[in-house]
Design an enzyme around this catalytic site. Structure first.
Site, short mmCIF file in Angstrom:
data_model
loop_
_atom_site.label_atom_id
_atom_site.label_comp_id
_atom_site.label_asym_id
_atom_site.label_seq_id
_atom_site.Cartn_x
_atom_site.Cartn_y
_atom_site.Cartn_z
CG LEU A 349 -1.85 -1.20 1.37
CD1 LEU A 349 -2.39 -1.29 2.79
CD2 LEU A 349 -2.99 -1.10 0.38
CB CYS A 433 0.51 0.84 -10.60
SG CYS A 433 0.37 2.51 -9.89
CG ASN A 535 -6.32 -7.01 -4.35
OD1 ASN A 535 -5.85 -6.09 -4.98
ND2 ASN A 535 -6.75 -6.87 -3.11
N GLY A 536 -9.57 -7.64 -3.93
CA GLY A 536 -10.66 -6.72 -4.18
C GLY A 536 -11.82 -6.89 -3.23
#
Length: 695
Positions: A349, A433, A535-536
């Site tokens: 992060l 990204c 992921n999510g």
């Protein structure tokens, strides 16, 4: 602006009848993505000039006539002044010469003659002036002398100086440190001068046909320029990390002299050259009248040493020897693998995912941690602020670093450099990204449109290092044009050990919910040797269980924004419960973060304010958490917008505020009063918190 804690009450949290708005059923609120808070805790939103004006807050002293006490601060909304990099650098240099910045050697010993740089030191030596302006000590004990009898490395500059004892052990004056992966000063100088050699990477690039002439140019530097850089470094008084600022994580300050670097290419991305200058890098050590040459720490064979003086070995010859070494070309299946199955993985992060935050998550149950995304070009330039992202704490038993680059040569050489200089368990390559500044340079999500470049990067990196190479991607670049399912089999064959799929496209950014059905499709098409993580939107143990049960082949789930808002999500998953955590328990977590921050950034004024800055950044996310006991429907979903509500006590109400003024008040509870003229502008505003994750 939100009410102060003293003005909040929990005896009668209900708003008056005329303030109450028409009630909606919990189902209707959930359908509108609004958190269904119980009606008795709801309140009207605080009045503001503008609902979106959370950009910057400044703190100044109040007049005693307008405040309840002389120690009260008034917080007002102001426009943050933009300053150029040159102006900021000039201000930092002036600050170091002011009474605020005392020479570290002088602070440790209290002796004005202890500094080895004397008049050439870039810090202030006015001891009395420093004592006159030093703020009052903070409450609590120094994190470096806490019950262990060690001497604080910050000495007089420590904000807990009153707790230091005369019988503290000197301990060579070094900070008690459980962190590793600091940047070696000699390596940093080689990177500054573009003299670093990458024999393994160059060999692999050559074998894959990715190393051709004329890809980029390097500015040639003569010996006079190199000597000038060395002289500047000495006069600046660099520390053990090669930078006077100690390479503080995310601080973004590199005040040491920098050598001449390679020219930027037309895309604005530095591409480390393949055709390097013929001039050889030499160390400053002389033995028997001969200058000993080192190539990145590679020892010279004994057969090349005659009469006490080593014979020069051409880098090309070293590269050839490396190329013939069969161990460097091991099959991906023969590599050391990491089993991610069932492990709780804290995502990398940006800004908030620093080392102190990872320590807090680790204590709350995280199994795998990963450093913030680092740009390959910055690492190859020896930027101390970027290398600070490689730092690892001793509590991180399964730790990886994430790198981001546009071309195979930069990524591969960075992987070799990290493998040589750092202790990590895996290297993650970011190919997801969505940030514009990254994508515009051909990195991050931009690689999803260039599968052949993805192949080159993964093959070259996995063929250079023995550590596992993992990849993080999104479903696609454009919405509705998913393509990872068609690439995932190849990604496993290219050499990746694991892949993390974020269930959104780059165009989608963080809008709408993550597409877990598509993630499951990719899992079923992946080869057995490739571990797939999803992921999510994982925000509770219910989400975790559902994803694992819907697709047993899924290795694990990566947790990102859920950990930012409630880091105890790892405890909830392991204990399979909804933790109705109290405000006091949440405050204790913040106290642990502050303690870890002071150990990491320092206990002097600069370290305290750096810790405060990152604490405030984190509080801009935690305010979105709604306590379990206040909800009509549990668990809370990540896309729910919390309404304005009262907590069960004043502290819980304060923690629910989305006002930066209240975040500052919380920081003052832990780190004392903010300095006069203090300003804070959240890097990721609370109404756009979803941009925190790297992708």
């Amino acid at each position: 602006m939100a009410e102060s804690p003293a003005e909040l009450t929990t005896e009668n949290p209900n708003p008056t009848q005329d303030q109450q708005q028409p009630t909606a059923t919990p189902e209707e609120l959930v359908a509108k993505s609004v958190a269904p808070v119980k009606p008795q805790f709801l309140r009207p939103p605080p009045s503001r000039t503008s609902q979106n004006d959370t950009t910057s807050y400044a703190v100044s002293d109040c007049n005693s006539n307008n405040s309840k006490s002389n120690n009260t601060n008034t917080i007002s909304l102001v426009a943050k002044e933009k300053k150029s990099k040159r102006q900021l650098k000039r201000e930092r240099q002036q600050e170091k010469k002011s009474a605020v910045s005392l020479c570290p050697e002088l602070a440790k010993t209290g002796d004005v003659n202890s500094c080895p740089y004397k008049t050439n030191c870039r810090f202030n030596h006015d001891l009395e002036g420093f004592k006159a302006q030093k703020p009052e000590d903070l409450e609590g004990e120094c994190p470096f002398t806490n019950g262990e009898g060690l001497r604080c490395p910050y000495g007089l500059a420590c904000r807990f100086y009153g707790t230091h004892k005369d019988n503290d052990v000197v301990g060579n004056g070094k900070k008690r440190n459980s962190e590793i992966n600091g940047l070696n000063k000699d390596v940093q100088k080689l990177l500054w001068k573009n003299k670093m050699k990458f024999p393994k990477a160059d060999s692999v690039l050559k074998s894959l046909g990715l190393m051709g002439p004329g890809k980029s140019k390097v500015k040639k530097v003569d010996e006079e320029e190199v000597e000038k850089v060395d002289d500047d470094n000495v006069s600046h008084g660099t520390n053990e990390n090669g930078c006077g600022d100690g390479g503080n994580e995310s601080a973004g300050k590199l005040d040491c002299a920098v050598g001449v670097l390679a020219e930027d290419d037309v895309d604005g991305v530095l591409k480390t050259d393949e055709v390097r200058p013929l001039k050889k890098a030499k160390s400053a050590v002389e033995e028997n009248g001969c200058i000993v040459e080192e190539v990145n720490g590679l020892s010279i064979p004994e057969k090349n040493i005659e009469n006490g003086c080593p014979i020069e070995t051409e880098p090309e010859a070293i590269a050839e020897n490396v190329e013939t070494d069969g161990s460097l070309k091991s099959h991906p299946r023969e590599k050391m693998l990491i089993d991610f199955r069932g492990k709780l993985y804290l995502a990398p992060l940006t800004t908030v995912g620093n080392l102190p935050f990872r320590r807090v998550c680790k204590a709350l149950g995280a199994d795998v941690t990963c450093g913030e995304m680092a740009m390959c070009t910055n690492l190859l330039q020896g930027q101390a602020s970027e290398w600070a992202l490689m730092r690892r704490h001793s509590s991180e038993d399964l730790f990886g670093v994430q790198i981001c680059g546009s071309y195979p040569d930069t990524v591969t050489r960075t992987a070799e450099l990290i493998d040589q200089e750092c202790t990590v368990d895996f290297i993650d390559i970011n190919m997801g990204c969505p940030i514009d500044i990254v994508v515009n340079k051909g990195a991050g999500s931009s690689l999803l449109t260039k599968p052949m470049r993805m192949k080159s990067i993964i093959e070259a990196a996995s063929g250079t290092v023995e550590k596992p190479i993992t990849v993080k991607v999104r479903t696609a670049y454009f919405e509705g044009k998913n393509r990872i399912d068609s690439l995932i089999a190849d990604i496993g064959n290219w050499g990746a050990s694991a892949i993390t799929i974020h269930g959104r496209s780059r165009q989608q950014r963080y809008s709408k919910l993550a597409d877990w059905d598509y993630i499951f499709q990719c899992v079923k098409k992946a080869p057995d040797t490739l571990q797939v993580l999803g992921n999510g939107d994982v925000f509770s143990y219910v989400d975790w269980n559902k994803h694992k049960s819907d697709c047993p082949e899924l290795s694990s789930c990566m947790i990102a924004r859920g950990a930012l808002i409630k880091p105890w999500i790892f405890t909830e998953i392991k204990e399979q419960r909804h933790w109705d955590i109290s405000s006091g328990e949440r405050l204790n977590i913040l106290k642990d973060y502050v303690r870890c921050g002071l150990e990491h950034w320092g206990s002097d004024t600069k370290g305290v304010e750096t810790t405060r800055h990152f604490l405030l950044e984190w509080l801009s996310y935690t305010c979105r958490y709604v306590p379990v006991g206040l909800l009509d429907v549990i668990p809370q979903r990540l896309n729910w917008r919390p309404p304005s509500y009262y907590g069960r006590d004043d502290l819980e109400t304060l923690m629910a505020s989305d006002s930066a003024a209240d975040w500052i008040r919380i920081s003052e509870m832990l780190l004392g009063r903010v300095p006069d003229g203090f300003t804070f502008s959240p890097k990721h505003k609370s109404n756009a918190y979803d941009r925190a994750e790297n992708g």
